[in-house]
Design an enzyme around this catalytic site. Structure first.
Site, PDB file in Angstrom:
ATOM      1  N   ARG A  16      34.031  80.245   5.297  1.00  0.00           N
ATOM      2  CA  ARG A  16      32.611  79.694   5.412  1.00  0.00           C
ATOM      3  C   ARG A  16      32.459  78.827   6.665  1.00  0.00           C
ATOM      4  NH1 ARG A  16      31.717  77.423  -0.311  1.00  0.00           N
ATOM      5  NH2 ARG A  16      34.033  77.770  -0.673  1.00  0.00           N
ATOM      6  N   ASN A  27      40.766  60.215  50.356  1.00  0.00           N
ATOM      7  CA  ASN A  27      42.128  60.022  49.927  1.00  0.00           C
ATOM      8  C   ASN A  27      42.868  61.257  49.962  1.00  0.00           C
ATOM      9  OD1 ASN A  27      40.529  61.141  47.865  1.00  0.00           O
ATOM     10  ND2 ASN A  27      42.040  60.288  46.171  1.00  0.00           N
TER      11      ASN A  27
END
Ligand code: UD1
Ligand code: CA
Length: 453
Positions: free
Chosen positions: A15, A383
């Protein structure tokens, strides 16, 4: 006497309409079965046995950090059959406690009471009184003594009127449990081996069934579908909010708080609406967290202000710091005392020193920034060259002009000033103005373009 917990988790959970085993669906960010496992451990279980069937590989993988014995139930022939797969491996004189992987909110304290009521071969059973008992096994009593559990499908109209039902949770001596399981058959409407038949057998053997009624029915509520899971999620969260309020933490709205992990907050702090806390989060005293913040595995010291819609992960924020609105602090960020991070600033793996500021529109990655530094709007630490990451060092008192790019590896000296709009590719000296900018030009006779006819 040792305690062995058996957790049933073999059901398919159709379910849920999911390819995942039911017990792996999450409540407060954690698989349901993990809640039950943690509760077993909190209770001081000496051994935990996990009965599994459907989705075994996924279950084992996601529960690999559990300290459990795995017991497979190849075919789901009923709860008695499921328990047997584990109980045969338990010492006779242990107390066996039966729990369910899809009943996630059971409390250790409730179980402690239950387990303490086991004496000899008596059965300690947890029951609950429901307004609507349809579907559940009914507790049948004679002169107040429990005599049997009758499953809804096997029950007469008279028995169906009983509102006290079986939670499925019980504790008893393992040796006696195994003796009973051997006698159970599947002659019932579902053709299943019912664990509940243990109760009738105990009564027949002259053993008492000691029933304990649980106060809050949510503790024993099982999850069969996503609606029930969502309901239990809200109950869990309401409980967390309640505890915070009791401790003296201000919440703008206890219904709009989500905690998926462990949140510790100091006194006089305030959390505005729609915040989400994940993993381990520690917040000091007198901190204000604005609406819509997401904070994960981080610590925030006293007297900080976290403004709306900030996303913070794996960061350490020292006291008297202000963050946001709309700031993003990624892993490895450390903001030191009295620093400021403003809107649309992303910071990763960076130390921002005391009294330093990055107020607007910046990316700071892999950098070490000293004290009293001002990072101008639009500053970017470059960077990454596409293959490797490099470090930017900005020393105390530096001033980075707006819209600058600092191409790492690079060091900006103490009290250095970077002119706005500069692309800095080599180290900038202490106390100097460094800039990379073409002389400003005026083009005489230039006209704005006009639309062609
Ligand atoms: C069971 C009880 C019922 C009780 C109810 C509470 C029995 C016979 N009935 O009914 O008295 O009121 O729980 O919710 O025990 N499971 C396995 N293997 C199996 C069968 C079940 O692991 O072969 C697991 C399921 O995944 C589930 C739990 O055991 O987590 C309960 O099974 P389920 O079939 O849902 O029991 P109910 O019919 O609800
Ligand atoms: Ca059933």
């Amino acid at each position: 006497m040792s305690l062995s917990v058996i957790i049933l988790a073999a059901g398919a959970g159709t379910r849920m309409r999911s390819s995942k085993p039911k017990v792996l669906h999450r409540l407060a960010g954690m698989p349901m079965v993990e809640h039950v496992y943690n509760t077993s451990r909190a209770l001081g279980a000496d051994q935990v046995q996990l009965v599994y069937g459907h989705g075994g590989e996924l279950l084992k993988q996601q529960c690999r950090h559990f300290d459990v014995e795995w017991a497979i139930q190849e075919e789901q022939l009923g709860t008695a059959h499921a328990v047997e797969q584990a109980s045969v491996n338990i010492d006779d004189d242990d107390i066996a406690l039966i729990l369910y992987g899809d009943v996630p909110l059971i409390k250790a304290q409730t179980l402690d009471t239950l387990v303490k009521k086991v004496t000899g071969d008596n059965v300690s059973l947890l029951t609950v009184v429901l307004d609507d008992p349809a579907g559940y096994g009914r507790i049948v009593r004679d002169n107040n003594k429990v005599t049997a559990i009758v499953e809804h499908k096997d029950a007469s109209d008279e028995i169906r009127k009983i509102r006290e039902v079986n939670t499925g949770i019980m504790a008893l001596r393992a040796g006696y449990l195994n003796a009973c399981l051997k006698k159970i058959d599947n002659n019932n409407s579902q053709g299943e081996f019912y664990l509940t038949d243990v109760i009738a057998l105990a009564v027949k053997d002259g053993n008492e069934v000691v029933a304990t009624q649980v106060e809050h029915s949510y503790e024993v509520e099982g999850v069969n579908d996503r609606k029930q899971l969502a309901r239990l999620e809200r109950i869990f969260q309401a409980d967390v909010a309640d505890r915070l309020l009791t401790q003296g933490i201000g919440l703008a709205d206890p219904l709009r708080l989500d905690v998926r992990g462990e949140l510790k907050v100091g006194s006089d702090s305030f959390i505005d609406i729609n915040c989400l806390f994940e993993g381990e989060v520690t917040i000091g005293s007198n901190v204000s967290v604005g609406p819509g913040c997401i904070i994960k595995d981080s610590s925030i010291a006293d007297d900080c202000i976290i403004k709306p819609y900030s996303v913070i992960e794996n960061a350490i924020i020292d006291n008297k710091t202000e963050v946001g609105p709309f700031a993003r602090l990624r892993p490895g960020t450390h903001l030191q005392t009295n620093s400021r991070v403003g809107n649309f600033v992303e910071i990763k793996h960076t130390e921002l020193g005391e009294n330093s500021k990055a107020s607007h529109l910046s990316y700071l990655g892999d950098s070490e920034i000293g004290k009293n530094v001002n990072i101008g709007a639009g500053t970017i630490t470059c960077n990454y060259d596409g293959a490797n990451k490099f470090k930017t060092i900005i020393k105390d008192g530096a001033f980075i002009g707006s819209d600058s790019q600092l191409v790492a590896p690079v060091t900006i000296g103490e009290n250095a000033t970077i002119g706005a709009g500069s692309t800095i590719t080599s180290d900038a000296e202490d106390n100097c103005l460094t800039l990379s900018r073409n002389p400003q030009r005026q083009v005489r006779g230039w006209r704005r373009p006009t639309k062609r006819k």
